[in-house]
Scaffold this motif. Structure first.
Motif, PDB file in Angstrom:
ATOM      1  N   PRO A 283       0.705  -1.283   0.128  1.00 11.88           N
ATOM      2  CA  PRO A 283      -0.063   0.104  -0.061  1.00 11.88           C
ATOM      3  C   PRO A 283       0.945   1.321   0.167  1.00 11.88           C
ATOM      4  N   PHE A 284       0.495   2.101  -0.987  1.00 14.06           N
ATOM      5  CA  PHE A 284       1.132   3.337  -0.956  1.00 14.06           C
ATOM      6  C   PHE A 284       0.177   4.601  -1.514  1.00 14.06           C
ATOM      7  N   GLU A 285       0.446   5.713  -0.918  1.00 10.70           N
ATOM      8  CA  GLU A 285      -0.608   6.964  -1.372  1.00 10.70           C
ATOM      9  C   GLU A 285       0.297   7.575  -2.680  1.00 10.70           C
ATOM     10  N   MET A 286      -0.557   7.620  -3.624  1.00  8.53           N
ATOM     11  CA  MET A 286       0.231   8.093  -4.789  1.00  8.53           C
ATOM     12  C   MET A 286      -0.557   8.477  -5.850  1.00  8.53           C
ATOM     13  N   ASP A 287      -0.075   9.390  -6.862  1.00 11.77           N
ATOM     14  CA  ASP A 287      -0.760   9.690  -8.081  1.00 11.77           C
ATOM     15  C   ASP A 287      -0.427   8.488  -9.060  1.00 11.77           C
ATOM     16  N   LYS A 288      -1.455   7.584  -9.352  1.00 11.95           N
ATOM     17  CA  LYS A 288      -1.019   6.379 -10.067  1.00 11.95           C
ATOM     18  C   LYS A 288      -0.597   6.870 -11.416  1.00 11.95           C
ATOM     19  N   VAL A 289      -1.148   7.704 -12.104  1.00 10.34           N
ATOM     20  CA  VAL A 289      -0.752   8.081 -13.588  1.00 10.34           C
ATOM     21  C   VAL A 289       0.712   8.438 -13.524  1.00 10.34           C
ATOM     22  N   GLN A 290       0.921   9.572 -12.605  1.00 11.50           N
ATOM     23  CA  GLN A 290       2.267  10.215 -12.616  1.00 11.50           C
ATOM     24  C   GLN A 290       3.369   9.063 -12.305  1.00 11.50           C
ATOM     25  N   MET A 291       2.869   8.278 -11.212  1.00 13.43           N
ATOM     26  CA  MET A 291       3.887   7.087 -10.639  1.00 13.43           C
ATOM     27  C   MET A 291       4.137   6.074 -11.702  1.00 13.43           C
ATOM     28  N   GLY A 292       2.944   5.744 -12.372  1.00 13.87           N
ATOM     29  CA  GLY A 292       3.134   4.853 -13.572  1.00 13.87           C
ATOM     30  C   GLY A 292       3.857   5.621 -14.544  1.00 13.87           C
ATOM     31  N   ARG A 293       3.788   6.888 -15.044  1.00 12.79           N
ATOM     32  CA  ARG A 293       4.796   7.422 -15.981  1.00 12.79           C
ATOM     33  C   ARG A 293       6.314   7.278 -15.592  1.00 12.79           C
ATOM     34  N   ALA A 294       6.516   7.404 -14.325  1.00 12.38           N
ATOM     35  CA  ALA A 294       8.010   7.418 -13.838  1.00 12.38           C
ATOM     36  C   ALA A 294       8.730   6.022 -14.034  1.00 12.38           C
ATOM     37  N   ILE A 295       7.906   5.052 -13.883  1.00 10.28           N
ATOM     38  CA  ILE A 295       8.252   3.667 -13.979  1.00 10.28           C
ATOM     39  C   ILE A 295       8.464   3.455 -15.368  1.00 10.28           C
ATOM     40  N   SER A 296       7.392   3.629 -16.232  1.00 10.45           N
ATOM     41  CA  SER A 296       7.390   3.653 -17.701  1.00 10.45           C
ATOM     42  C   SER A 296       8.778   4.017 -18.342  1.00 10.45           C
ATOM     43  N   ASN A 297       9.012   5.443 -17.864  1.00 11.39           N
ATOM     44  CA  ASN A 297      10.048   6.240 -18.539  1.00 11.39           C
ATOM     45  C   ASN A 297      11.263   5.375 -18.435  1.00 11.39           C
ATOM     46  N   ILE A 298      11.464   4.857 -16.950  1.00 14.46           N
ATOM     47  CA  ILE A 298      12.688   3.867 -16.728  1.00 14.46           C
ATOM     48  C   ILE A 298      12.737   2.740 -17.586  1.00 14.46           C
ATOM     49  N   LEU A 299      11.850   1.815 -17.757  1.00 13.27           N
ATOM     50  CA  LEU A 299      11.630   0.703 -18.350  1.00 13.27           C
ATOM     51  C   LEU A 299      11.881   0.930 -20.039  1.00 13.27           C
ATOM     52  N   THR A 300      11.249   2.010 -20.713  1.00 10.91           N
ATOM     53  CA  THR A 300      11.523   2.472 -22.016  1.00 10.91           C
ATOM     54  C   THR A 300      12.866   2.632 -22.093  1.00 10.91           C
ATOM     55  N   ASN A 301      13.674   3.430 -21.266  1.00 13.51           N
ATOM     56  CA  ASN A 301      15.106   3.625 -21.459  1.00 13.51           C
ATOM     57  C   ASN A 301      15.929   2.518 -21.512  1.00 13.51           C
ATOM     58  N   MET A 302      15.576   1.393 -20.779  1.00 18.21           N
ATOM     59  CA  MET A 302      16.120  -0.135 -20.793  1.00 18.21           C
ATOM     60  C   MET A 302      15.979  -0.620 -22.131  1.00 18.21           C
ATOM     61  N   VAL A 303      14.896  -0.518 -22.704  1.00 20.59           N
ATOM     62  CA  VAL A 303      14.473  -1.046 -23.958  1.00 20.59           C
ATOM     63  C   VAL A 303      15.138  -0.157 -24.944  1.00 20.59           C
ATOM     64  N   ARG A 304      15.282   0.900 -24.871  1.00 23.63           N
ATOM     65  CA  ARG A 304      15.742   1.896 -26.061  1.00 23.63           C
ATOM     66  C   ARG A 304      17.307   1.818 -26.107  1.00 23.63           C
ATOM     67  N   TYR A 305      17.986   1.642 -25.036  1.00 21.20           N
ATOM     68  CA  TYR A 305      19.420   2.058 -24.886  1.00 21.20           C
ATOM     69  C   TYR A 305      20.233   0.280 -24.727  1.00 21.20           C
ATOM     70  N   ASN A 306      19.469  -0.656 -24.639  1.00 21.18           N
ATOM     71  CA  ASN A 306      20.170  -1.905 -24.520  1.00 21.18           C
ATOM     72  C   ASN A 306      19.971  -2.892 -25.979  1.00 21.18           C
ATOM     73  N   GLU A 307      21.016  -3.639 -26.105  1.00 13.03           N
ATOM     74  CA  GLU A 307      21.302  -4.273 -27.191  1.00 13.03           C
ATOM     75  C   GLU A 307      20.480  -5.733 -26.973  1.00 13.03           C
ATOM     76  N   LYS A 308      20.554  -6.271 -27.913  1.00 11.46           N
ATOM     77  CA  LYS A 308      19.809  -7.515 -28.040  1.00 11.46           C
ATOM     78  C   LYS A 308      20.706  -8.767 -27.387  1.00 11.46           C
ATOM     79  N   GLY A 309      19.907  -9.426 -26.361  1.00 11.38           N
ATOM     80  CA  GLY A 309      20.766 -10.563 -25.536  1.00 11.38           C
ATOM     81  C   GLY A 309      21.057  -9.867 -24.296  1.00 11.38           C
TER      82      GLY A 309
END
Length: 393
Positions: A283-309
């Motif tokens: 349980p955590f009090e948060m803005d789900k939209v904004q916190m979801g965006r924060a997590i999504s941006n980091i994961l997107t960074n992982m997809v964009r800047y990492n190579e296959k494998g």
């Protein structure tokens, strides 16, 4: 200035003022004790043994303590004046300030003095000593007040200088931000304009080539749309009127949802994903939209800047610490130092990876607004090259 920085600065200033106030109170206490020792050890002995003062009393029926001190001082000064003038001044003081003050000095010496002038000077000397002790007693308070005033004035001046420097730095970053925006929009826009002009002028007749141009126009248009959306989010978070819409939620479930949304992108890029999120609620009090965006941006960074494998691992611990790590390309030292600042990416990433340089800055802002902190770890002990930590508690 961000809300978190303002709050930290306010708490820091409050703590500074409390510490200095306690230090000054300690100074006043020690000074009072030293004045008391000085009076008992030297002044009192001098008055009794040398001046032979057996009793000194001040009685008053009216007036404040400050008026009494002033009246004592003025009456003592009149003892040095000629007799007629002294009487006239004493009457004037009495009529102006009241006749409620009476000073009594008892000493065997007074009985042996036949010269009125010497008698008056003797009494004046005793009163002056008592006045000096009174002023000496008040001196620590005056010093403390002046000291505290100087400390606060100096601190306010430092804060004003610091704020001025921050404003200059803010202007510099804003100008750099506008420059980078212009650069990042100009590049795809030039491609769109060139391809559109070629198609409009029927320069390209081959249908396959025309299809390639149209796909390039679409891709570049989406790139500009993505950049503008990110810029909008960054400016919105930085505006003074923006507030989070917090509600109770499950940070673990939110993390799972964002990993699931980007899982197809990881698969398409050939990047493995290892998820370790406990099934129990977080349980955590948060803005789900904004916190979801924060997590999504980091994961997107992982997809964009990492190579296959490459392999990406997502962990959530009981202490509300989210760790998103990978074993891909290491982040350069210069970039790592400013990675959470807007448009922090190398020229190579600018031209080859298509990143905006705003995603991590937005994530950092969102996490800070939730009372947490986003940190970068490099050369991890578990074999990963880098890890992003979202520390919420």
């Amino acid at each position: 200035m961000e809300n978190g920085e303002k709050q930290n600065r306010t708490l820091s200033l409050r703590g500074f003022m409390i510490r200095r106030f306690l230090l000054i109170m300690l100074f006043v206490f020690i000074s009072e004790e030293l004045v008391g020792v000085f009076y008992r050890q030297w002044v009192a002995g001098f008055l009794v043994n040398t001046m032979h003062v057996s009793e000194f009393s001040v009685t008053t029926r009216e007036g404040s303590i400050l008026l009494i001190i002033l009246q004592m001082f003025l009456l003592s000064i009149t003892a040095l004046l000629p007799n007629d003038l002294a009487v006239w001044v004493q009457r004037a003081i009495g009529s102006t300030m009241g006749n409620g003050l009476q000073i009594d000095v008892s000493s065997p010496i007074l009985n042996s003095l036949t010269n009125d002038r010497i008698n008056e000077m003797y009494q004046f000397a005793i009163i002056a000593i008592y006045l000096g002790m009174l002023l000496l007693t008040l001196l620590p308070y005056a010093i403390a007040a002046y000291w505290y005033y100087r400390i606060i004035s100096r601190k306010v001046k430092e804060l004003m200088e610091e704020e001025k420097q921050q404003e200059k730095e803010y202007d510099r970053q804003r100008n750099l931000l506008l420059s980078d925006i212009a650069h990042d929009i100009k590049t795809p826009l030039t491609t769109v304009c060139g391809y559109a002009r070629a198609l409009n002028d029927h320069v390209v007749q081959d249908e396959q080539k025309q299809e390639e141009y149209l796909q390039a126009i679409y891709a570049k248009s989406m790139r500009m749309s993505e950049l503008i959306n990110l810029l909008f989010e960054y400016v919105k978070l930085d505006s003074s009127g923006f507030v989070l819409h917090k509600e109770k939620g499950d940070i673990g479930e939110l993390l799972r949802e964002n990993v699931a949304l980007l899982y197809p992108d990881f698969e398409e890029k050939g990047i493995g994903v290892d998820v370790d999120i406990p099934e129990k609620p977080f349980p955590f009090e948060m803005d789900k939209v904004q916190m979801g965006r924060a997590i999504s941006n980091i994961l997107t960074n992982m997809v964009r800047y990492n190579e296959k494998g490459s392999m990406v691992s997502i962990r959530l611990s009981d202490s509300y610490r989210i760790r998103i790590a990978d074993n891909g390309t290491q982040i350069e030292d210069e970039l790592a130092e400013h990675i959470f600042e807007p448009f922090s990416r190398g020229d190579r990433a600018r031209s080859t990876k298509g990143g905006s340089g705003l995603g991590l800055s937005i994530s950092s802002k969102i996490v800070q607004m939730h009372g947490g902190k986003l940190k970068l770890e490099r050369n991890c002990k578990d074999g990963n090259t880098k890890a992003f930590w979202i520390v919420l508690k």
